[in-house]
Structures are given as C-alpha cells and as structure tokens.
Design a protein around this motif. Sequence first.
Motif, PDB file in Angstrom:
ATOM      1  N   CYS A 130       0.837  -0.965  -0.479  1.00  0.00           N
ATOM      2  CA  CYS A 130      -0.174  -0.489  -0.142  1.00  0.00           C
ATOM      3  C   CYS A 130       1.121   1.134  -0.155  1.00  0.00           C
ATOM      4  CB  CYS A 130      -1.100   0.168   1.076  1.00  0.00           C
ATOM      5  SG  CYS A 130      -2.527  -1.206   1.039  1.00  0.00           S
ATOM      6  N   SER A 131       1.989   1.262   0.994  1.00  0.00           N
ATOM      7  CA  SER A 131       2.748   2.135   0.193  1.00  0.00           C
ATOM      8  C   SER A 131       3.392   2.711  -0.627  1.00  0.00           C
ATOM      9  CB  SER A 131       4.054   2.250   2.009  1.00  0.00           C
ATOM     10  OG  SER A 131       3.000   2.263   2.842  1.00  0.00           O
ATOM     11  N   LEU A 132       3.671   1.783  -0.850  1.00  0.00           N
ATOM     12  CA  LEU A 132       4.723   1.773  -2.580  1.00  0.00           C
ATOM     13  C   LEU A 132       3.242   1.991  -3.899  1.00  0.00           C
ATOM     14  CD1 LEU A 132       6.582  -1.557  -2.814  1.00  0.00           C
ATOM     15  CD2 LEU A 132       7.373   0.587  -2.706  1.00  0.00           C
ATOM     16  N   CYS A 133       2.392   1.918  -3.837  1.00  0.00           N
ATOM     17  CA  CYS A 133       0.764   2.416  -4.259  1.00  0.00           C
ATOM     18  C   CYS A 133       0.986   3.243  -4.287  1.00  0.00           C
ATOM     19  CB  CYS A 133      -0.272   1.523  -3.988  1.00  0.00           C
ATOM     20  SG  CYS A 133      -0.179  -0.415  -4.362  1.00  0.00           S
ATOM     21  N   THR A 134       1.460   3.682  -3.531  1.00  0.00           N
ATOM     22  CA  THR A 134       0.838   5.332  -3.342  1.00  0.00           C
ATOM     23  C   THR A 134       1.828   6.368  -3.888  1.00  0.00           C
ATOM     24  OG1 THR A 134       2.102   6.071  -1.458  1.00  0.00           O
ATOM     25  CG2 THR A 134       0.155   5.714  -0.771  1.00  0.00           C
ATOM     26  N   LEU A 135       3.195   5.343  -4.688  1.00  0.00           N
ATOM     27  CA  LEU A 135       3.989   6.461  -4.981  1.00  0.00           C
ATOM     28  C   LEU A 135       3.724   6.188  -7.214  1.00  0.00           C
ATOM     29  CD1 LEU A 135       7.050   5.211  -2.959  1.00  0.00           C
ATOM     30  CD2 LEU A 135       5.685   7.103  -2.602  1.00  0.00           C
ATOM     31  N   LEU A 136       2.709   5.218  -7.570  1.00  0.00           N
ATOM     32  CA  LEU A 136       2.946   5.035  -8.185  1.00  0.00           C
ATOM     33  C   LEU A 136       1.967   6.829  -9.098  1.00  0.00           C
ATOM     34  CD1 LEU A 136       0.319   1.369  -7.664  1.00  0.00           C
ATOM     35  CD2 LEU A 136       2.471   1.479  -9.275  1.00  0.00           C
ATOM     36  N   PRO A 137       2.006   6.106 -10.689  1.00  0.00           N
ATOM     37  CA  PRO A 137       2.291   8.085 -11.338  1.00  0.00           C
ATOM     38  C   PRO A 137       0.438   6.977 -11.011  1.00  0.00           C
ATOM     39  CG  PRO A 137       3.009   5.984 -13.315  1.00  0.00           C
ATOM     40  CD  PRO A 137       2.973   5.786 -11.593  1.00  0.00           C
ATOM     41  N   ASP A 138      -0.323   8.429 -11.584  1.00  0.00           N
ATOM     42  CA  ASP A 138      -1.888   8.888 -10.996  1.00  0.00           C
ATOM     43  C   ASP A 138      -2.786   7.691 -12.547  1.00  0.00           C
ATOM     44  OD1 ASP A 138      -0.906  10.687  -9.916  1.00  0.00           O
ATOM     45  OD2 ASP A 138      -2.142  12.168 -10.881  1.00  0.00           O
ATOM     46  N   SER A 139      -2.067   7.647 -13.516  1.00  0.00           N
ATOM     47  CA  SER A 139      -2.350   6.405 -14.679  1.00  0.00           C
ATOM     48  C   SER A 139      -2.636   5.241 -14.453  1.00  0.00           C
ATOM     49  CB  SER A 139      -1.639   6.698 -15.864  1.00  0.00           C
ATOM     50  OG  SER A 139      -0.327   5.921 -15.596  1.00  0.00           O
TER      51      SER A 139
END
Length: 142
Positions: free
Chosen positions: A47-56
């Motif tokens: 979940c923490s890494l998902c917050t770093l994903l690009p918006d797309s």
Amino acid sequence: TADMLPDRVASHFGPSGTPDSWMSKGHFLGFSMLFGLGMPLAITAICSLCTLLPDSLVNLPHKEHWLSPALRKGTRLYIIAQSLWLSCLLLLMASAMHGLVIQAHCAEPIRLPMGGFAAVMGAFVAGVGIWLFLFLRHFSKP
C-alpha cells in the motif's frame, strides 16, 4: 508459546476440528511468524508503494479529486494509515489462530475449538468488511 507446543504440531484441521495435517514445531513456528508478521508487513509495504505509482495506474473513485495537488499528500497518508489498520486486523487474526492451535494441543484428543475458530474468523471477516466500507466511503465523496 513455543514451549506449549509438542515437537509434532497439528497444522491443519478438518471441519470437525480434528487434525488432518502435521508439521514440526520449528516449521510451524516459522510459518506462524511468516504469516503473522510477513502478511501485515507486506500489505503495508504494498500500500505504501502504491502511493508512489503514477496517477494513470491508480484506481480510486473520483481519482482526479483525490490526487489533485492540494489533496495528494493527505490521500497517500490516508491509504498508508488504512493499510496499518488492515495489518492490525491480520495480526490479531493470526495471533488468535495461534492461540487456538495451542488450545487444540491441550485437549485430549487434539481438537481445534470450532466455536473459537468461528468467532475468530467471524470477527476477522466483520472487521475487514467494516474496514472496506470505511475505506470506500472515504473516497466516494469528492
């Protein structure tokens, strides 16, 4: 709690609570640690890494609103905080199941207390349901 377990531990139980699979105490404790600590840590990390994903690559209701520059940091912190709550639910469930396995080994013959199992799993499912409802409700309103 390792001292409370025999060298050969019942690690899986059938519908009536009777053991149908066994493993060594060392393997059982290793699996318990891996599941009990590894899963909550993995959920929080993912979940923490998902917050770093690009918006797309992010799938949220009203994504444009929640990922706007003004709200992006708060949204990321909310997701991480909620992953910690989900991890706590997993840790509590794993701890309770470990306690039930210890109880099972105190019985003669060995038998998992199915009432306790139903209570633990029911509480876990209810907790995850409440967690999911609150998580989705938070993002449903822009």
